[in-house]
Design a protein around this motif. Structure first.
Motif, PDB file in Angstrom:
ATOM      1  N   MET A   1       0.839  -1.191   0.000  1.00  0.00           N
ATOM      2  CA  MET A   1       0.000   0.000   0.000  1.00  0.00           C
ATOM      3  C   MET A   1       0.879   1.247   0.000  1.00  0.00           C
ATOM      4  N   ALA A   2       0.519   2.216  -0.857  1.00  0.00           N
ATOM      5  CA  ALA A   2       1.313   3.437  -0.968  1.00  0.00           C
ATOM      6  C   ALA A   2       1.230   4.255   0.321  1.00  0.00           C
ATOM      7  N   LYS A   3       2.341   4.883   0.673  1.00  0.00           N
ATOM      8  CA  LYS A   3       2.373   5.755   1.836  1.00  0.00           C
ATOM      9  C   LYS A   3       1.669   7.071   1.509  1.00  0.00           C
ATOM     10  N   LYS A   4       0.993   7.625   2.508  1.00  0.00           N
ATOM     11  CA  LYS A   4       0.265   8.886   2.333  1.00  0.00           C
ATOM     12  C   LYS A   4       1.101  10.060   2.842  1.00  0.00           C
ATOM     13  N   VAL A   5       1.216  11.086   2.005  1.00  0.00           N
ATOM     14  CA  VAL A   5       1.928  12.302   2.381  1.00  0.00           C
ATOM     15  C   VAL A   5       0.961  13.479   2.308  1.00  0.00           C
ATOM     16  N   LEU A   6       0.881  14.236   3.388  1.00  0.00           N
ATOM     17  CA  LEU A   6       0.076  15.456   3.411  1.00  0.00           C
ATOM     18  C   LEU A   6       1.003  16.648   3.235  1.00  0.00           C
ATOM     19  N   VAL A   7       0.747  17.442   2.201  1.00  0.00           N
ATOM     20  CA  VAL A   7       1.532  18.653   1.937  1.00  0.00           C
ATOM     21  C   VAL A   7       0.701  19.858   2.358  1.00  0.00           C
ATOM     22  N   VAL A   8       1.160  20.583   3.366  1.00  0.00           N
ATOM     23  CA  VAL A   8       0.452  21.785   3.834  1.00  0.00           C
ATOM     24  C   VAL A   8       1.254  22.988   3.354  1.00  0.00           C
ATOM     25  N   GLU A   9       0.802  23.584   2.269  1.00  0.00           N
ATOM     26  CA  GLU A   9       1.574  24.623   1.573  1.00  0.00           C
ATOM     27  C   GLU A   9       0.597  25.537   0.833  1.00  0.00           C
ATOM     28  N   ASP A  10       0.682  26.861   1.066  1.00  0.00           N
ATOM     29  CA  ASP A  10      -0.263  27.790   0.434  1.00  0.00           C
ATOM     30  C   ASP A  10       0.187  28.255  -0.942  1.00  0.00           C
ATOM     31  N   ASP A  11       1.439  28.019  -1.295  1.00  0.00           N
ATOM     32  CA  ASP A  11       1.918  28.367  -2.640  1.00  0.00           C
ATOM     33  C   ASP A  11       1.565  27.213  -3.571  1.00  0.00           C
ATOM     34  N   SER A  12       0.596  27.439  -4.451  1.00  0.00           N
ATOM     35  CA  SER A  12       0.091  26.351  -5.298  1.00  0.00           C
ATOM     36  C   SER A  12       1.160  25.795  -6.234  1.00  0.00           C
ATOM     37  N   ASN A  13       2.094  26.642  -6.673  1.00  0.00           N
ATOM     38  CA  ASN A  13       3.153  26.154  -7.565  1.00  0.00           C
ATOM     39  C   ASN A  13       4.071  25.162  -6.841  1.00  0.00           C
ATOM     40  N   ILE A  14       4.440  25.512  -5.609  1.00  0.00           N
ATOM     41  CA  ILE A  14       5.290  24.607  -4.823  1.00  0.00           C
ATOM     42  C   ILE A  14       4.535  23.334  -4.490  1.00  0.00           C
ATOM     43  N   ALA A  15       3.261  23.485  -4.116  1.00  0.00           N
ATOM     44  CA  ALA A  15       2.448  22.316  -3.751  1.00  0.00           C
ATOM     45  C   ALA A  15       2.330  21.344  -4.918  1.00  0.00           C
ATOM     46  N   GLU A  16       2.092  21.863  -6.105  1.00  0.00           N
ATOM     47  CA  GLU A  16       1.940  21.002  -7.277  1.00  0.00           C
ATOM     48  C   GLU A  16       3.269  20.366  -7.684  1.00  0.00           C
ATOM     49  N   LEU A  17       4.361  21.120  -7.508  1.00  0.00           N
ATOM     50  CA  LEU A  17       5.682  20.555  -7.797  1.00  0.00           C
ATOM     51  C   LEU A  17       5.959  19.382  -6.863  1.00  0.00           C
ATOM     52  N   LEU A  18       5.650  19.569  -5.576  1.00  0.00           N
ATOM     53  CA  LEU A  18       5.864  18.494  -4.613  1.00  0.00           C
ATOM     54  C   LEU A  18       4.970  17.304  -4.920  1.00  0.00           C
ATOM     55  N   ARG A  19       3.722  17.582  -5.298  1.00  0.00           N
ATOM     56  CA  ARG A  19       2.816  16.485  -5.654  1.00  0.00           C
ATOM     57  C   ARG A  19       3.389  15.674  -6.815  1.00  0.00           C
ATOM     58  N   LEU A  20       3.898  16.369  -7.819  1.00  0.00           N
ATOM     59  CA  LEU A  20       4.441  15.709  -9.006  1.00  0.00           C
ATOM     60  C   LEU A  20       5.577  14.759  -8.626  1.00  0.00           C
ATOM     61  N   TYR A  21       6.537  15.246  -7.847  1.00  0.00           N
ATOM     62  CA  TYR A  21       7.697  14.426  -7.483  1.00  0.00           C
ATOM     63  C   TYR A  21       7.313  13.288  -6.537  1.00  0.00           C
ATOM     64  N   LEU A  22       6.428  13.573  -5.596  1.00  0.00           N
ATOM     65  CA  LEU A  22       6.033  12.548  -4.631  1.00  0.00           C
ATOM     66  C   LEU A  22       5.233  11.434  -5.303  1.00  0.00           C
ATOM     67  N   GLU A  23       4.311  11.805  -6.190  1.00  0.00           N
ATOM     68  CA  GLU A  23       3.527  10.781  -6.883  1.00  0.00           C
ATOM     69  C   GLU A  23       4.412   9.955  -7.806  1.00  0.00           C
ATOM     70  N   LYS A  24       5.382  10.604  -8.425  1.00  0.00           N
ATOM     71  CA  LYS A  24       6.341   9.877  -9.273  1.00  0.00           C
ATOM     72  C   LYS A  24       7.128   8.863  -8.463  1.00  0.00           C
ATOM     73  N   ASP A  25       7.319   9.169  -7.169  1.00  0.00           N
ATOM     74  CA  ASP A  25       8.069   8.296  -6.270  1.00  0.00           C
ATOM     75  C   ASP A  25       7.169   7.265  -5.587  1.00  0.00           C
ATOM     76  N   GLY A  26       5.888   7.239  -5.958  1.00  0.00           N
ATOM     77  CA  GLY A  26       4.994   6.198  -5.463  1.00  0.00           C
ATOM     78  C   GLY A  26       4.147   6.553  -4.257  1.00  0.00           C
ATOM     79  N   PHE A  27       4.158   7.819  -3.831  1.00  0.00           N
ATOM     80  CA  PHE A  27       3.357   8.236  -2.683  1.00  0.00           C
ATOM     81  C   PHE A  27       1.954   8.662  -3.118  1.00  0.00           C
ATOM     82  N   ASP A  28       0.980   8.491  -2.230  1.00  0.00           N
ATOM     83  CA  ASP A  28      -0.329   9.118  -2.383  1.00  0.00           C
ATOM     84  C   ASP A  28      -0.239  10.490  -1.741  1.00  0.00           C
ATOM     85  N   VAL A  29      -0.586  11.540  -2.483  1.00  0.00           N
ATOM     86  CA  VAL A  29      -0.361  12.902  -2.017  1.00  0.00           C
ATOM     87  C   VAL A  29      -1.685  13.630  -1.805  1.00  0.00           C
TER      88      VAL A  29
END
Length: 230
Positions: A1-29
């Motif tokens: 089962m994929a690990k869940k990562v919660l990103v608490v970030e108000d800058d949408s560009n940073i949040a989406e960048l982190l989502r992209l890399y984390l999902e590529k690495d197999g995390f549920d974001v």
């Protein structure tokens, strides 16, 4: 089962960048754009890791970290534009496991994420030796990550448990701060030796005065030891 990562970030560009890399690495974001939402989502999702910005709308990252720590030992990595030592130490004292100063290299952040998550997981080897130490009014169980103080279970984040276990495994041996960073945090930790001081301080708050047969001692100019008279 994929690990869940919660990103608490108000800058949408940073949040989406982190989502992209984390999902590529197999995390549920999962994303939260302000501190209030971050607290709610942390309680609902029970994530395996939280990436937490400090400067947030509604309530800041300090408050979020403090609220999460009231009910969970989930690993927390602070994301902050502030690089001063005071802010870093404040985050660790609040219960954060690590910090990354913006702007950050995504590869470094991913390395920190994996290092923190490795440290937070009990070893799964079926025939691993029991990792349980018993002293007067103190049980340090690294198999279940339970700390029993004077008969009561005391909440302690994984690194506090590992640091205490490491010291108590060699009673009366003095460890330098750098030794503890190498042996407890590992080569992939990017912090400095003051991280050890913060964790010792938090442990002392939980253990001070419990027994006269052992104590966490500072050896001035050298480091720390778990002193036992048994």
């Amino acid at each position: 089962m994929a690990k869940k990562v919660l990103v608490v970030e108000d800058d949408s560009n940073i949040a989406e960048l982190l989502r992209l890399y984390l999902e590529k690495d197999g995390f549920d974001v999962f994303l939260a754009a302000d501190g209030g939402e971050g607290i709610r989502r942390a309680q609902e999702l029970q994530p395996d890791l939280i990436l937490l910005d400090i400067m947030l709308p509604v309530v800041d990252g300090w408050v979020v970290c403090s609220e999460v720590r009231k009910s969970s030992n989930v690993p927390i990595i602070m994301l902050t534009a502030k690089g001063e030592t005071f802010d870093k130490i404040s985050g660790l004292e609040m219960g954060a496991d690590d910090y990354v100063t913006k702007p950050f290299e995504v590869k470094e952040l991913m390395a920190r994420i994996h290092a923190v998550m490795r440290r937070s997981e009990p070893e799964a080897a079926p025939h691993a030796a029991e990792k349980r130490l018993v002293f007067d009014k103190l049980v340090i169980d690294l198999d279940s990550y339970e700390l029993i103080v004077d008969g009561k279970r005391v909440e302690a984040p994984p690194k506090e448990m590992e640091l205490l276990y490491h010291l108590a495994s060699s009673p009366n041996r003095v460890f330098t701060r750098n030794q503890l960073l190498d042996e407890v945090w590992g080569f992939d930790y990017f912090g400095d030796s003051r991280t050890v001081d913060v964790h010792i301080k938090r442990l002392r708050e939980k253990l001070e005065g419990v027994s006269d047969k052992w104590s966490l001692k500072t050896v001035w100019g050298v480091g720390y030891k778990f002193e036992s008279v048994e």
